[in-house]
Design an enzyme around this catalytic site. Structure first.
Site, short mmCIF file in Angstrom:
data_model
loop_
_atom_site.label_atom_id
_atom_site.label_comp_id
_atom_site.label_asym_id
_atom_site.label_seq_id
_atom_site.Cartn_x
_atom_site.Cartn_y
_atom_site.Cartn_z
N ARG A 59 -25.64 12.98 35.76
CA ARG A 59 -27.04 12.58 35.72
C ARG A 59 -27.91 13.79 35.97
O ARG A 59 -27.62 14.63 36.83
CB ARG A 59 -27.34 11.49 36.76
CG ARG A 59 -26.82 10.11 36.38
CD ARG A 59 -27.63 9.52 35.24
NE ARG A 59 -27.20 8.17 34.88
CZ ARG A 59 -26.33 7.90 33.91
NH1 ARG A 59 -25.78 8.90 33.23
NH2 ARG A 59 -26.00 6.66 33.61
N GLY A 79 -24.22 4.00 34.11
CA GLY A 79 -25.20 4.06 35.19
C GLY A 79 -26.10 2.84 35.24
O GLY A 79 -26.37 2.19 34.23
N HIS A 88 -27.76 14.48 25.75
CA HIS A 88 -27.09 13.34 26.39
C HIS A 88 -26.11 12.68 25.41
O HIS A 88 -26.28 11.54 25.00
CB HIS A 88 -28.13 12.33 26.87
CG HIS A 88 -27.61 11.46 27.99
ND1 HIS A 88 -28.40 11.01 29.01
CD2 HIS A 88 -26.37 10.96 28.24
CE1 HIS A 88 -27.68 10.28 29.84
NE2 HIS A 88 -26.43 10.23 29.40
#
Length: 316
Positions: free
Chosen positions: A238, A79, A286
């Protein structure tokens, strides 16, 4: 002739660091924790390249602090939503990421969350640790299998396609996907459908798309109401794509049966957030690219991106 200056914002796998130190003057925030913003801005003055992570906001303030000699912002991530791309372009600063490396790791983790939620594995581990495991009970901690189920995937890029390939051997009924457009490479493994059809038909929905103005907050109260099968929702993309308050309501009301999240907004999610205590919500910190192989490759490629922009690559 002096070497170009490169700043690394975190302790990273040494493979990339070694590549850079051969040809650059390297400074590093040698810590596993995020560099304080004030320290970052003080340390980047006069650099030619920045090796950063998704935790560093690269905006006009940062670019001003770095100064006019900055040529490349290289992020060790897929990202780039933490980088002001327009501002970098305006100043002639190159931006690079590592899109091809972590897809398999992310797809693996997506599958792990599918199994953890559908088979209630975390509840099982907790039951053992808390001394709740007694005699065999026919109806205790029953989840669901994937055989004959419809699986929906939002975003059919490298990760979405990887998830589909991993799902096929489980004997699912069908794999459907929604994306900006149909993909020719998907025709033998998945079927393109509208977003609403995916919501209505899927028993499991995997979010594998990018965070954009179109997908930010896409999974909200209105979206959950369109889900007819009380699905399991998996998000390894995300955090900003899912409205967490609306997700909590959907989980507690039974609109959806479970959720598996590797990403949240904010990150880290506070330990007292209402979602954390729900038994039908599995939250990971994450970990999508948390394999030694992926992180090594990401570090190397980030370093190579910097060297390429600075024209320091080996001629061979």
């Amino acid at each position: 002739m002096s070497k170009p200056k490169v700043y690394i914002t975190r302790r990273v796998p040494v493979d990339g660091l070694e590549l850079l130190t051969r040809k650059c003057e390297v400074q590093i925030w040698d810590d596993d924790e995020v560099i304080p913003r004030k320290t970052l801005l003080e340390n980047v003055k006069g650099i030619n390249g920045i090796f950063c992570l998704i935790t560093e906001t690269i905006d006009a303030e940062f670019l001003d602090a770095a100064g006019p000699d900055l040529r490349v912002v290289a992020t060790m991530s897929v990202g780039t939503d933490h980088i002001d791309l327009k501002e970098c372009k305006k100043r002639g600063v190159f931006v690079s990421n590592t899109p091809d490396i972590a897809s398999d790791s992310a797809a693996d983790l997506t599958m792990a969350l599918v199994l953890m939620t559908t088979r209630r594995l975390v509840e099982g581990v907790d039951a053992v640790r808390q001394g709740q495991w007694t005699h065999w009970k026919p109806t205790w901690l029953c989840g669901s299998n994937m055989m004959y189920k419809t699986i929906g995937i939002l975003g059919f890029g490298r990760v979405g396609f990887g998830v589909a390939r991993r799902l096929k051997p489980f004997g699912v009924k069908e794999i459907i996907y929604n994306d900006i457009r149909p993909h020719e490479f998907a025709k033998d493994i998945a079927t393109f459908v509208s977003f609403d059809e995916m919501l209505e038909k899927s028993h499991i929905i995997c979010i594998c798309c990018a965070l954009t103005s179109l997908t930010k907050g896409l999974f909200n109260q209105s979206t959950f109401k369109k889900m007819k099968m009380k699905p399991v929702l998996i998000n390894t993309s995300r955090g900003g794509i899912v409205q967490l308050d609306d997700l909590h309501s959907a989980l507690t009301s039974g609109q959806i049966s479970a959720a598996g999240l590797d990403v949240t907004e904010p990150e880290p999610l506070p330990s007292d957030h209402p979602l954390v205590s729900l038994p039908n919500c599995v939250i990971l910190p994450h970990m999508g690219t948390n394999t030694n192989e992926a992180r090594k490759s990401m570090s190397i490629n980030t370093a190579k991106n910097i060297l390429a922009v600075l024209d320091l690559t080996d001629s061979d």
